[in-house]
Design a protein around this motif. Structure first.
Motif, mmCIF file in Angstrom:
data_model
loop_
_atom_site.group_PDB
_atom_site.id
_atom_site.type_symbol
_atom_site.label_atom_id
_atom_site.label_comp_id
_atom_site.label_asym_id
_atom_site.label_seq_id
_atom_site.Cartn_x
_atom_site.Cartn_y
_atom_site.Cartn_z
ATOM 1 N N THR A 74 -29.355 -18.778 -31.441
ATOM 2 C CA THR A 74 -28.664 -17.508 -31.676
ATOM 3 C C THR A 74 -28.016 -17.582 -33.048
ATOM 4 O O THR A 74 -27.824 -18.667 -33.601
ATOM 5 C CB THR A 74 -27.579 -17.266 -30.612
ATOM 6 O OG1 THR A 74 -26.628 -18.328 -30.685
ATOM 7 C CG2 THR A 74 -28.167 -17.176 -29.211
ATOM 8 N N CYS A 91 -25.314 -9.275 -34.170
ATOM 9 C CA CYS A 91 -26.340 -9.125 -33.142
ATOM 10 C C CYS A 91 -27.564 -8.384 -33.672
ATOM 11 O O CYS A 91 -27.444 -7.397 -34.397
ATOM 12 C CB CYS A 91 -25.751 -8.380 -31.941
ATOM 13 S SG CYS A 91 -26.908 -8.121 -30.585
ATOM 14 N N SER A 93 -29.394 -6.407 -32.176
ATOM 15 C CA SER A 93 -29.494 -5.037 -31.656
ATOM 16 C C SER A 93 -28.778 -4.019 -32.539
ATOM 17 O O SER A 93 -28.962 -2.824 -32.377
ATOM 18 C CB SER A 93 -28.911 -4.956 -30.246
ATOM 19 O OG SER A 93 -27.497 -5.015 -30.281
ATOM 20 N N GLU A 99 -23.741 -12.447 -32.400
ATOM 21 C CA GLU A 99 -24.900 -12.780 -31.576
ATOM 22 C C GLU A 99 -24.792 -14.192 -31.003
ATOM 23 O O GLU A 99 -25.200 -15.164 -31.604
ATOM 24 C CB GLU A 99 -26.188 -12.656 -32.390
ATOM 25 C CG GLU A 99 -27.432 -12.867 -31.535
ATOM 26 C CD GLU A 99 -28.693 -12.866 -32.356
ATOM 27 O OE1 GLU A 99 -29.126 -11.779 -32.767
ATOM 28 O OE2 GLU A 99 -29.225 -13.974 -32.605
ATOM 29 N N HIS A 103 -23.144 -13.004 -25.469
ATOM 30 C CA HIS A 103 -23.170 -11.623 -25.938
ATOM 31 C C HIS A 103 -24.529 -10.987 -25.663
ATOM 32 O O HIS A 103 -24.607 -9.902 -25.086
ATOM 33 C CB HIS A 103 -22.855 -11.542 -27.438
ATOM 34 C CG HIS A 103 -23.080 -10.171 -27.995
ATOM 35 N ND1 HIS A 103 -22.190 -9.145 -27.798
ATOM 36 C CD2 HIS A 103 -24.116 -9.662 -28.700
ATOM 37 C CE1 HIS A 103 -22.666 -8.046 -28.367
ATOM 38 N NE2 HIS A 103 -23.843 -8.341 -28.920
ATOM 39 N N LEU A 104 -25.607 -11.649 -26.089
ATOM 40 C CA LEU A 104 -26.936 -11.064 -25.934
ATOM 41 C C LEU A 104 -27.281 -10.746 -24.487
ATOM 42 O O LEU A 104 -27.802 -9.676 -24.190
ATOM 43 C CB LEU A 104 -28.005 -12.015 -26.486
ATOM 44 C CG LEU A 104 -28.229 -11.999 -27.976
ATOM 45 C CD1 LEU A 104 -29.202 -13.103 -28.364
ATOM 46 C CD2 LEU A 104 -28.737 -10.651 -28.449
ATOM 47 N N CYS A 108 -23.733 -7.427 -24.562
ATOM 48 C CA CYS A 108 -24.300 -6.544 -25.587
ATOM 49 C C CYS A 108 -24.550 -5.160 -24.992
ATOM 50 O O CYS A 108 -25.089 -5.029 -23.894
ATOM 51 C CB CYS A 108 -25.611 -7.125 -26.115
ATOM 52 S SG CYS A 108 -26.447 -6.080 -27.324
ATOM 53 N N PHE A 111 -28.723 -5.009 -24.793
ATOM 54 C CA PHE A 111 -29.419 -5.912 -23.876
ATOM 55 C C PHE A 111 -28.628 -6.194 -22.601
ATOM 56 O O PHE A 111 -29.201 -6.262 -21.521
ATOM 57 C CB PHE A 111 -29.754 -7.234 -24.578
ATOM 58 C CG PHE A 111 -30.626 -7.054 -25.784
ATOM 59 C CD1 PHE A 111 -31.889 -6.499 -25.672
ATOM 60 C CD2 PHE A 111 -30.179 -7.427 -27.037
ATOM 61 C CE1 PHE A 111 -32.698 -6.330 -26.780
ATOM 62 C CE2 PHE A 111 -30.980 -7.271 -28.159
ATOM 63 C CZ PHE A 111 -32.247 -6.715 -28.031
ATOM 64 N N VAL A 164 -35.682 -9.942 -22.574
ATOM 65 C CA VAL A 164 -34.739 -9.800 -23.684
ATOM 66 C C VAL A 164 -35.167 -10.654 -24.862
ATOM 67 O O VAL A 164 -35.196 -10.182 -25.990
ATOM 68 C CB VAL A 164 -33.290 -10.159 -23.252
ATOM 69 C CG1 VAL A 164 -32.375 -10.270 -24.446
ATOM 70 C CG2 VAL A 164 -32.768 -9.115 -22.264
ATOM 71 N N ASP A 168 -36.935 -9.394 -28.714
ATOM 72 C CA ASP A 168 -36.289 -9.750 -29.973
ATOM 73 C C ASP A 168 -37.296 -10.261 -31.003
ATOM 74 O O ASP A 168 -37.043 -10.266 -32.177
ATOM 75 C CB ASP A 168 -35.216 -10.800 -29.681
ATOM 76 C CG ASP A 168 -34.394 -11.146 -30.922
ATOM 77 O OD1 ASP A 168 -34.268 -10.277 -31.784
ATOM 78 O OD2 ASP A 168 -33.905 -12.287 -30.997
#
Length: 169
Positions: A74, A91, A93, A99, A103-104, A108, A111, A164, A168
Motif C-alpha cells: 500500500t 488513496c 480511489s 492508502e 483504509h482500502l 474507504c 472500496f 478490490v 486497482d
C-alpha cells in the motif's frame, strides 16, 4: 466465543434464555457495555486459519494472508519504507485518505463501501470492526453456526477483497 449469546438452558425446569456473558447476574446493560468495550481483538491466528479454503485459489489465500499481516505494498507501507515520498500516500480511489490496508478494505468511501452492498445482497447484517482480522472473523461468523454457511461467508469475504485488489490494477 466471539460474541455473547442468549442460549436455551435446560435443567429439568422450564426452558429459559440465559445471557452467556454473565451467568450469575444475567443480562444487564452495564454487562453488555463492558463486554463490548473490553473484549480482546481477534487473534491473527484465528483469522489466518480461515483464509486457507480448498475452493479458493492459492494466490487469493496468499493475498489474504499478506493483507491480514499488513504486508501489502500500500502507499502507506511504501512511504514507511522510503520507496514513495510522503506526499504520494493518497488513496488510489481519489477519496483523499491515506492508502493503508485498513483504509482500502474497510473505511474507504469507494472500496470500503462494498461491504454494505455485499451484506445487503446476501441478507446479512453489516459488520463494523476495527481491524481486518476482526472484520474477517465476524463476517465469516455472521451467517450462523452451520459449517456450510461459514464456508460460504469465507468465500464471499475472500472474493470481495480480491475484487478490490484486482480493480486497482
Amino acid at each position: 466465543m466471539l460474541f455473547p449469546s442468549l442460549k436455551l438452558h435446560q435443567d429439568h425446569v422450564s426452558d429459559r434464555w440465559q445471557w452467556q456473558s454473565d451467568l450469575a447476574d444475567g443480562y444487564t446493560v452495564r454487562g453488555a457495555y463492558l463486554f463490548l468495550t473490553t473484549r480482546d481483538a481477534v487473534t491473527l491466528d484465528v483469522a489466518s486459519g480461515l483464509i486457507w479454503h480448498r475452493q479458493v485459489p492459492l494466490k487469493v489465500s496468499i493475498f489474504a494472508w499478506r493483507l491480514l499481516r499488513d504486508r501489502l505494498p500500500t502507499k502507506a507501507n511504501l512511504v514507511t519504507r522510503g520507496i514513495l515520498s510522503e506526499a504520494a500516500h493518497h488513496c488510489v480511489s481519489g477519496c483523499g485518505g491515506v492508502e493503508s490496508a485498513h483504509h482500502l478494505f474497510l473505511s474507504c468511501s469507494t472500496f470500503g463501501a462494498l461491504w454494505s452492498l455485499v451484506s445487503s445482497w446476501i441478507g446479512s447484517s453489516l459488520v463494523t470492526a476495527q481491524t481486518l482480522s476482526d472484520h474477517f472473523v465476524q463476517f465469516t461468523g455472521s451467517a450462523g453456526g452451520l459449517r456450510a454457511q461459514r464456508s460460504f461467508m469465507q468465500l464471499i469475504w475472500l472474493a470481495v477483497v480480491w475484487v478490490v485488489v484486482e480493480s486497482d490494477e
